[in-house]
Motif scaffolding. Structure first.
Motif, short mmCIF file in Angstrom:
data_model
loop_
_atom_site.label_atom_id
_atom_site.label_comp_id
_atom_site.label_asym_id
_atom_site.label_seq_id
_atom_site.Cartn_x
_atom_site.Cartn_y
_atom_site.Cartn_z
N PHE A 24 -0.62 1.61 2.68
CA PHE A 24 -0.12 0.86 1.52
C PHE A 24 -0.82 1.34 0.25
N GLY A 25 -0.04 1.65 -0.80
CA GLY A 25 -0.62 2.23 -2.01
C GLY A 25 -1.13 3.62 -1.69
N ALA A 26 -0.30 4.37 -0.95
CA ALA A 26 -0.70 5.66 -0.39
C ALA A 26 -0.99 6.71 -1.45
N GLY A 29 -2.02 10.73 -1.32
CA GLY A 29 -2.13 11.00 0.12
C GLY A 29 -3.51 11.20 0.72
N ALA A 30 -4.57 10.91 -0.03
CA ALA A 30 -5.91 11.16 0.53
C ALA A 30 -6.07 10.50 1.91
N PHE A 31 -5.64 9.24 2.02
CA PHE A 31 -5.83 8.54 3.29
C PHE A 31 -4.63 8.70 4.23
N THR A 32 -3.49 9.10 3.71
CA THR A 32 -2.38 9.46 4.61
C THR A 32 -2.78 10.71 5.40
N ASP A 49 4.35 3.27 -1.66
CA ASP A 49 3.78 3.23 -3.01
C ASP A 49 4.93 2.92 -3.98
N ARG A 50 4.57 2.28 -5.09
CA ARG A 50 5.63 2.00 -6.09
C ARG A 50 5.87 3.21 -6.99
N ASP A 51 5.02 4.23 -6.87
CA ASP A 51 5.11 5.39 -7.74
C ASP A 51 5.72 6.57 -6.95
N ALA A 52 7.00 6.85 -7.24
CA ALA A 52 7.72 7.88 -6.48
C ALA A 52 7.10 9.27 -6.68
N ASP A 53 6.58 9.56 -7.88
CA ASP A 53 5.98 10.88 -8.13
C ASP A 53 4.77 11.11 -7.22
N ARG A 54 3.94 10.08 -7.10
CA ARG A 54 2.76 10.22 -6.24
C ARG A 54 3.17 10.42 -4.78
N LEU A 55 4.23 9.72 -4.36
CA LEU A 55 4.68 9.90 -2.98
C LEU A 55 5.21 11.31 -2.76
N VAL A 75 9.35 3.90 -1.37
CA VAL A 75 8.98 3.51 -2.74
C VAL A 75 9.20 2.00 -2.84
N ALA A 76 8.10 1.25 -2.96
CA ALA A 76 8.21 -0.21 -2.97
C ALA A 76 6.93 -0.82 -3.52
N ASP A 77 7.06 -2.07 -3.94
CA ASP A 77 5.92 -2.87 -4.41
C ASP A 77 5.40 -3.67 -3.22
N PHE A 78 4.15 -3.45 -2.84
CA PHE A 78 3.64 -4.17 -1.66
C PHE A 78 3.31 -5.64 -1.96
N GLY A 79 3.54 -6.07 -3.20
CA GLY A 79 3.30 -7.48 -3.55
C GLY A 79 4.39 -8.40 -3.03
N GLY A 80 5.49 -7.82 -2.55
CA GLY A 80 6.58 -8.63 -1.99
C GLY A 80 6.85 -8.22 -0.57
N ALA A 93 -6.04 1.52 0.75
CA ALA A 93 -7.23 2.19 0.19
C ALA A 93 -7.14 2.26 -1.33
N ASN A 94 -8.11 1.71 -1.99
CA ASN A 94 -8.19 1.77 -3.45
C ASN A 94 -6.91 1.27 -4.11
N ALA A 95 -6.30 0.30 -3.53
CA ALA A 95 -5.02 -0.21 -4.06
C ALA A 95 -5.02 -1.74 -4.20
N LEU A 96 -5.76 -2.44 -3.32
CA LEU A 96 -5.77 -3.91 -3.41
C LEU A 96 -6.38 -4.37 -4.73
N HIS A 97 -7.24 -3.55 -5.32
CA HIS A 97 -7.89 -3.98 -6.58
C HIS A 97 -6.92 -3.99 -7.76
N PHE A 98 -5.66 -3.56 -7.54
CA PHE A 98 -4.64 -3.68 -8.59
C PHE A 98 -3.86 -4.98 -8.48
N ALA A 99 -4.02 -5.70 -7.39
CA ALA A 99 -3.22 -6.91 -7.15
C ALA A 99 -3.95 -8.14 -7.66
C1 LIG Z 1 -6.06 4.54 -7.06
S1 LIG Z 1 -4.55 4.96 -6.25
C2 LIG Z 1 -5.12 5.15 -4.57
C3 LIG Z 1 -4.25 6.09 -3.79
C4 LIG Z 1 -4.76 6.38 -2.37
N1 LIG Z 1 -4.65 5.20 -1.52
C5 LIG Z 1 -6.18 6.89 -2.40
O1 LIG Z 1 -7.09 6.13 -2.04
O2 LIG Z 1 -6.38 8.04 -2.81
C6 LIG Z 1 -3.71 3.40 -6.14
C7 LIG Z 1 -2.27 3.52 -5.70
O3 LIG Z 1 -1.76 2.23 -5.40
C8 LIG Z 1 -0.45 2.14 -5.90
N2 LIG Z 1 -0.16 0.72 -6.11
C9 LIG Z 1 -0.89 -0.18 -6.83
N3 LIG Z 1 -0.32 -1.39 -6.76
C10 LIG Z 1 0.78 -1.26 -5.99
C11 LIG Z 1 1.79 -2.17 -5.55
N4 LIG Z 1 1.78 -3.46 -5.92
N5 LIG Z 1 2.78 -1.71 -4.75
C12 LIG Z 1 2.80 -0.41 -4.38
N6 LIG Z 1 1.89 0.50 -4.77
C13 LIG Z 1 0.88 0.08 -5.57
C14 LIG Z 1 -0.47 2.96 -7.18
O4 LIG Z 1 0.83 3.37 -7.56
C15 LIG Z 1 -1.37 4.12 -6.78
O5 LIG Z 1 -0.64 5.20 -6.24
#
Ligand SMILES: C[S@@+](CC[C@H](N)C(=O)[O-])C[C@H]1O[C@@H](n2cnc3c(N)ncnc32)[C@H](O)[C@@H]1O
Length: 174
Positions: A24-26, A29-32, A49-55, A75-80, A93-99
């Protein structure tokens, strides 16, 4: 951090090869890649991930290094809520801190897991927010959030010093 660090952060939380896992929040791809390395070519990985370019960057990296691993890109928002098969493991990984509503995200992740399957988190072990980490998840908060989402056990797996923000840790909750 390099690929070996990413693998070592997840290693003790991944029981064995194969299975259906999601990242989730891949992002790029570091952790993929780390999951593909640890799970081997019989696994299926769903990279969300919600960001298609990163995917797309993630897909290129996987194709270069782990061509035989099957990865589905969503491509999706993991908040729903998402329509996913029962998962044998999740990495966030490094993604929950955005929620902002992290309790809700962990409840959703718990729902996607097969009984007893692990949720692996990677986060900065910091208390104070900043521009890059708006809602920090130090290990004490991961523990509280996972308890609140009905995970029975939580364990600190590994730590790595961070050049930017003190320390990175990985944790597993079952
Ligand atoms: C700092 S990057 C980390 C990427 C990867 N997991 C890593 O550790 O290298 C955070 C990623 O989370 C995604 N992201 C953040 N909030 C998200 C959400 N609500 N739904 C889907 N993706 C989300 C961002 O688009 C971004 O690609």
């Amino acid at each position: 951090m390099d690929h070996t660090d990413h693998v070592n952060l997840l290693r003790d939380g991944v029981g064995g090869p194969g299975g259906v896992w999601a990242d989730f929040g891949a992002g790029a791809g570091a952790f993929t890649l780390a999951l593909a390395d640890l799970l081997g070519p019989t696994a299926e990985i769903i990279a969300i991930d919600r960001d298609a370019d990163r995917l797309r960057a993630n897909e290129r990296a996987l194709r270069d290094r782990f061509l035989r691993t099957s990865v589905r890109y969503v491509v999706a928002d993991f908040g729903g809520p998402l329509d996913l098969p029962a998962l044998d493991g999740i990495v966030i990984a490094n993604a929950l801190h955005f929620a902002e509503d992290q309790a809700r995200v962990l409840e959703l992740l718990h729902r996607y897991l097969a009984p007893g399957a692990p949720l692996l988190g990677v986060e900065y072990n910091i208390e104070r927010s900043n521009a890059a980490v708006p809602y920090p998840v130090p290990f004490s908060r991961w523990q509280a959030l996972s308890d609140g989402a009905a995970f029975a056990h939580t364990k600190l797996l590994a730590t790595r010093p961070s050049r930017f923000l003190r320390e990175i840790y990985s944790a597993a909750s079952w």
